[in-house]
Design an enzyme around this catalytic site. Sequence first.
Site, PDB file in Angstrom:
ATOM      1  N   GLY A  96      40.741  46.568  34.043  1.00  0.00           N
ATOM      2  CA  GLY A  96      41.805  45.603  34.226  1.00  0.00           C
ATOM      3  C   GLY A  96      41.663  44.517  33.173  1.00  0.00           C
ATOM      4  O   GLY A  96      40.566  44.299  32.646  1.00  0.00           O
ATOM      5  N   GLN A 104      42.765  36.385  29.243  1.00  0.00           N
ATOM      6  CA  GLN A 104      41.501  36.893  28.699  1.00  0.00           C
ATOM      7  C   GLN A 104      41.609  37.254  27.226  1.00  0.00           C
ATOM      8  O   GLN A 104      40.592  37.517  26.573  1.00  0.00           O
ATOM      9  CB  GLN A 104      41.044  38.133  29.476  1.00  0.00           C
ATOM     10  CG  GLN A 104      40.602  37.830  30.892  1.00  0.00           C
ATOM     11  CD  GLN A 104      40.130  39.091  31.595  1.00  0.00           C
ATOM     12  OE1 GLN A 104      40.924  39.827  32.138  1.00  0.00           O
ATOM     13  NE2 GLN A 104      38.833  39.351  31.566  1.00  0.00           N
ATOM     14  N   CYS A 106      33.229  40.834  35.102  1.00  0.00           N
ATOM     15  CA  CYS A 106      34.406  40.366  34.376  1.00  0.00           C
ATOM     16  C   CYS A 106      34.155  40.532  32.883  1.00  0.00           C
ATOM     17  O   CYS A 106      33.099  40.143  32.391  1.00  0.00           O
ATOM     18  CB  CYS A 106      34.669  38.892  34.706  1.00  0.00           C
ATOM     19  SG  CYS A 106      36.096  38.227  33.837  1.00  0.00           S
ATOM     20  N   LEU A 107      35.121  41.108  32.186  1.00  0.00           N
ATOM     21  CA  LEU A 107      34.961  41.310  30.744  1.00  0.00           C
ATOM     22  C   LEU A 107      34.696  39.999  30.023  1.00  0.00           C
ATOM     23  O   LEU A 107      34.041  39.980  28.978  1.00  0.00           O
ATOM     24  CB  LEU A 107      36.223  41.969  30.167  1.00  0.00           C
ATOM     25  CG  LEU A 107      36.516  43.409  30.622  1.00  0.00           C
ATOM     26  CD1 LEU A 107      37.870  43.854  30.094  1.00  0.00           C
ATOM     27  CD2 LEU A 107      35.417  44.355  30.182  1.00  0.00           C
ATOM     28  N   HIS A 162      41.525  40.249  41.334  1.00  0.00           N
ATOM     29  CA  HIS A 162      40.723  39.646  40.255  1.00  0.00           C
ATOM     30  C   HIS A 162      41.645  39.212  39.113  1.00  0.00           C
ATOM     31  O   HIS A 162      41.500  38.118  38.564  1.00  0.00           O
ATOM     32  CB  HIS A 162      39.685  40.680  39.789  1.00  0.00           C
ATOM     33  CG  HIS A 162      38.787  40.223  38.686  1.00  0.00           C
ATOM     34  ND1 HIS A 162      37.419  40.020  38.866  1.00  0.00           N
ATOM     35  CD2 HIS A 162      39.025  39.937  37.381  1.00  0.00           C
ATOM     36  CE1 HIS A 162      36.889  39.625  37.714  1.00  0.00           C
ATOM     37  NE2 HIS A 162      37.839  39.575  36.787  1.00  0.00           N
ATOM     38  N   GLU A 163      42.610  40.076  38.773  1.00  0.00           N
ATOM     39  CA  GLU A 163      43.512  39.745  37.661  1.00  0.00           C
ATOM     40  C   GLU A 163      44.455  38.604  38.023  1.00  0.00           C
ATOM     41  O   GLU A 163      44.729  37.733  37.189  1.00  0.00           O
ATOM     42  CB  GLU A 163      44.322  40.977  37.240  1.00  0.00           C
ATOM     43  CG  GLU A 163      43.511  42.162  36.743  1.00  0.00           C
ATOM     44  CD  GLU A 163      42.412  41.807  35.772  1.00  0.00           C
ATOM     45  OE1 GLU A 163      42.486  40.760  35.091  1.00  0.00           O
ATOM     46  OE2 GLU A 163      41.453  42.582  35.689  1.00  0.00           O
ATOM     47  N   HIS A 209      42.833  35.426  37.455  1.00  0.00           N
ATOM     48  CA  HIS A 209      42.802  35.041  36.034  1.00  0.00           C
ATOM     49  C   HIS A 209      44.069  34.269  35.649  1.00  0.00           C
ATOM     50  O   HIS A 209      44.018  33.336  34.843  1.00  0.00           O
ATOM     51  CB  HIS A 209      42.692  36.274  35.135  1.00  0.00           C
ATOM     52  CG  HIS A 209      41.280  36.720  34.860  1.00  0.00           C
ATOM     53  ND1 HIS A 209      40.325  35.881  34.309  1.00  0.00           N
ATOM     54  CD2 HIS A 209      40.658  37.907  35.048  1.00  0.00           C
ATOM     55  CE1 HIS A 209      39.183  36.550  34.164  1.00  0.00           C
ATOM     56  NE2 HIS A 209      39.350  37.779  34.614  1.00  0.00           N
TER      57      HIS A 209
HETATM   58 NI    NI Z   1      37.880  39.283  34.727  1.00  0.00          NI
END
Ligand code: NI
Length: 184
Positions: free
Chosen positions: A48, A53, A95-96, A137-138, A141
């Site tokens: 995702g 991000q 998380c990336l 989660h997204e 963000h």
């Molecule tokens: Ni994340």
Amino acid sequence: MDRKPLQLRYYGDPTLRRKADAVETVDPETRRIIEAMFDCMYRERGIGLAAPQVGIARRIFVVDVEGEGGERTKLALVNPEIKEKRGSVTGEEGCLSIPGIHEDVKRHAEVVFEGLNERGERVLVPAQGLLARALQHELDHLDGILFIDRLSAIRRKLLEPKLARMQARDDREPEPSPSATPSF
Ligand code: NI
């Protein structure tokens, strides 16, 4: 918009902390952003990715999640909202934008999301399991919320030194690859 690949933003980047703006029309530029976001997500081995991000403060995210039955859900959502939610479940997340940190996070167990797809059509997305987790989660963000904000005060405090170093950009741990924990 130029065609350079999107660059992932990491913890400490201010775009990750602001509330993203609604998209007024799903136009060709929006579709180019979505396409580039999928490229970035696959490159980073995430399931995702939200526009903040990659430094774009707009309400757009993409996911590509495989369910327990092997069914795959690949989608982009613009201006997403939670329409229904049921139950709660705790599971590990990464998380990336915060590589090297994996923690248990409590989320709604089942959700129905509503938003616009890449063609600007209104869609409903019922989800459970990992897909439900990824969508929540997204969405966080897009509101400037990171998964570490949802940890207990004690867990968060234990992570503080690591986060402070990450914020100072001198201690970004490479994500162990492949990681067993899903990152999004
Ligand atoms: Ni994340």
